[in-house]
Scaffold this active site. Structure first.
Site, PDB file in Angstrom:
ATOM      1  CG  ASN A   7      -1.756   1.171   1.415  1.00 51.45           C
ATOM      2  OD1 ASN A   7      -1.835   2.008   0.523  1.00 51.45           O
ATOM      3  ND2 ASN A   7      -2.424   1.267   2.566  1.00 51.45           N
ATOM      4  CG  PHE A   8       2.924   2.774  -3.547  1.00 48.48           C
ATOM      5  CD1 PHE A   8       3.506   1.606  -3.094  1.00 48.48           C
ATOM      6  CD2 PHE A   8       3.292   3.244  -4.806  1.00 48.48           C
ATOM      7  CE1 PHE A   8       4.434   0.916  -3.878  1.00 48.48           C
ATOM      8  CE2 PHE A   8       4.215   2.572  -5.597  1.00 48.48           C
ATOM      9  CZ  PHE A   8       4.782   1.408  -5.128  1.00 48.48           C
ATOM     10  CE  LYS A   9      -0.206   3.047   4.908  1.00 44.31           C
ATOM     11  NZ  LYS A   9      -0.096   3.110   6.358  1.00 44.31           N
ATOM     12  CG  HIS A  90      -5.918   1.587   5.229  1.00 45.26           C
ATOM     13  ND1 HIS A  90      -5.516   2.576   6.097  1.00 45.26           N
ATOM     14  CD2 HIS A  90      -4.885   0.729   5.120  1.00 45.26           C
ATOM     15  CE1 HIS A  90      -4.271   2.330   6.481  1.00 45.26           C
ATOM     16  NE2 HIS A  90      -3.862   1.203   5.902  1.00 45.26           N
ATOM     17  CD  GLU A 159      -3.394  -2.898   7.225  1.00 41.99           C
ATOM     18  OE1 GLU A 159      -2.261  -3.085   6.768  1.00 41.99           O
ATOM     19  OE2 GLU A 159      -4.076  -1.900   6.944  1.00 41.99           O
ATOM     20  N   GLY A 165       2.554   1.904  10.847  1.00 37.76           N
ATOM     21  CA  GLY A 165       3.492   3.021  10.723  1.00 37.76           C
ATOM     22  C   GLY A 165       4.328   3.279  11.967  1.00 37.76           C
ATOM     23  CB  SER A 196       5.310  -2.188  11.970  1.00 39.44           C
ATOM     24  OG  SER A 196       4.935  -0.852  12.235  1.00 39.44           O
TER      25      SER A 196
HETATM   26  P1  PGA Z   1       2.820   0.052   7.732  1.00 37.03           P
HETATM   27  O1  PGA Z   1       1.356   0.294   7.100  1.00 37.03           O
HETATM   28  O2  PGA Z   1       3.375  -1.171   7.079  1.00 37.03           O
HETATM   29  O3  PGA Z   1       3.592   1.305   7.416  1.00 37.03           O
HETATM   30  O4  PGA Z   1       2.623  -0.140   9.192  1.00 37.03           O
HETATM   31  C1  PGA Z   1       0.492  -0.769   6.875  1.00 37.03           C
HETATM   32  C2  PGA Z   1      -0.819  -0.290   6.309  1.00 37.03           C
HETATM   33  O5  PGA Z   1      -1.326   0.759   6.750  1.00 37.03           O
HETATM   34  O6  PGA Z   1      -1.396  -0.930   5.401  1.00 37.03           O
END
Ligand code: PGA
Length: 234
Positions: A7-9, A90, A159, A165, A196
């Site tokens: 997921n690039f966000k 999400h 998640e 994050g 993470s």
């Molecule tokens: P992260 O994000 O790997 O940076 O914790 C995961 C996500 O939000 O899909």
């Protein structure tokens, strides 16, 4: 086979996504990759979903073919890129963009009718986690309200918000505990873990019972790091 999704966000441009995907395709050409890989770039960086070794999915879309929904894209815009996978629910969209459970369920229903593969996210806050396992499970179930669990192209990603994050994933015990309980409800639906995940922990997370894959954010944005994740998950 495991499912590995990135997921690039709100990261990467169209150009850097193109570079990332070209490098990824070359890397996977040299590997015997048994896994199913999906990349979710930002909307402005959607690419034709024609890569050989992985799919391109959309991080968001509105439940419409087209119409007056300023700032959104619909089915028509996704079809232009042959996109068939969508992230729904999400925590950043639920928490920051204010998407309600009802809204997520409407989105799900529409794109399920369009035969999309749906990566549907659930996850509790630290406050809910601190109330204990039973409260956490009740909360997670509430995030499945209105979602047809018999939809064959449904993938669920657990998640926990407190692990996203933060650089610190849930422990293996925590993941096992929640996944075991969720699996009792979800049966054969693939269940991913996210929060993470990185090159150093992906292999042990994927080896857990009840973990069918991972949804990766920050550690997937650099191509070298993502390739490491893939190497460690073969
Ligand atoms: P992260 O994000 O790997 O940076 O914790 C995961 C996500 O939000 O899909």
């Amino acid at each position: 086979m495991k499912i590995i999704a990135s997921n690039f966000k709100t990261n990467h441009t169209r150009r850097s996504t193109q570079e990332f995907c070209t490098t990824l395709e070359s890397f996977l050409n040299t590997q015997k990759n048994p896994n199913k890989i999906t990349i979710f770039p930002p909307t402005t960086a959607l690419l034709d979903n024609t890569f050989k070794h992985f799919s391109i999915g959309a991080q968001n879309a509105y439940f419409t073919q087209c119409g007056s929904f300023t700032g959104e894209i619909g089915l028509e815009q996704l079809h232009e890129f042959q996109i068939q996978s969508l992230l729904i629910g999400h925590s950043e969209r639920r928490e920051i963009l204010g998407e309600s459970q009802e809204f997520c369920a409407q989105k799900f229903a529409y794109f399920a009718r369009q035969d999309f593969e749906i990566f549907y996210c659930i996850g509790e806050s630290l406050e809910t986690k601190n109330k204990g396992l039973d409260s956490t499970l009740v909360f997670l179930e509430s995030q499945l309200k209105g979602i047809a669990l018999d939809y064959p192209k449904l993938i669920i990603a657990y998640e926990p918000i407190w692990a996203i994050g933060s650089g610190i994933s849930a422990t293996l015990e925590e993941i096992t505990q929640i996944h075991t309980r969720l699996k009792q409800k979800l049966g054969k639906i693939p269940l991913l873990y996210g929060g993470s995940v990185k090159p150093q922990n992906v292999s042990e997370i994927l080896s857990l019972d009840g973990v069918d894959g991972v949804l990766v954010g920050s550690a997937s944005w650099e191509i070298q790091s993502f390739c490491k994740i893939l190497e460690n998950s073969f």
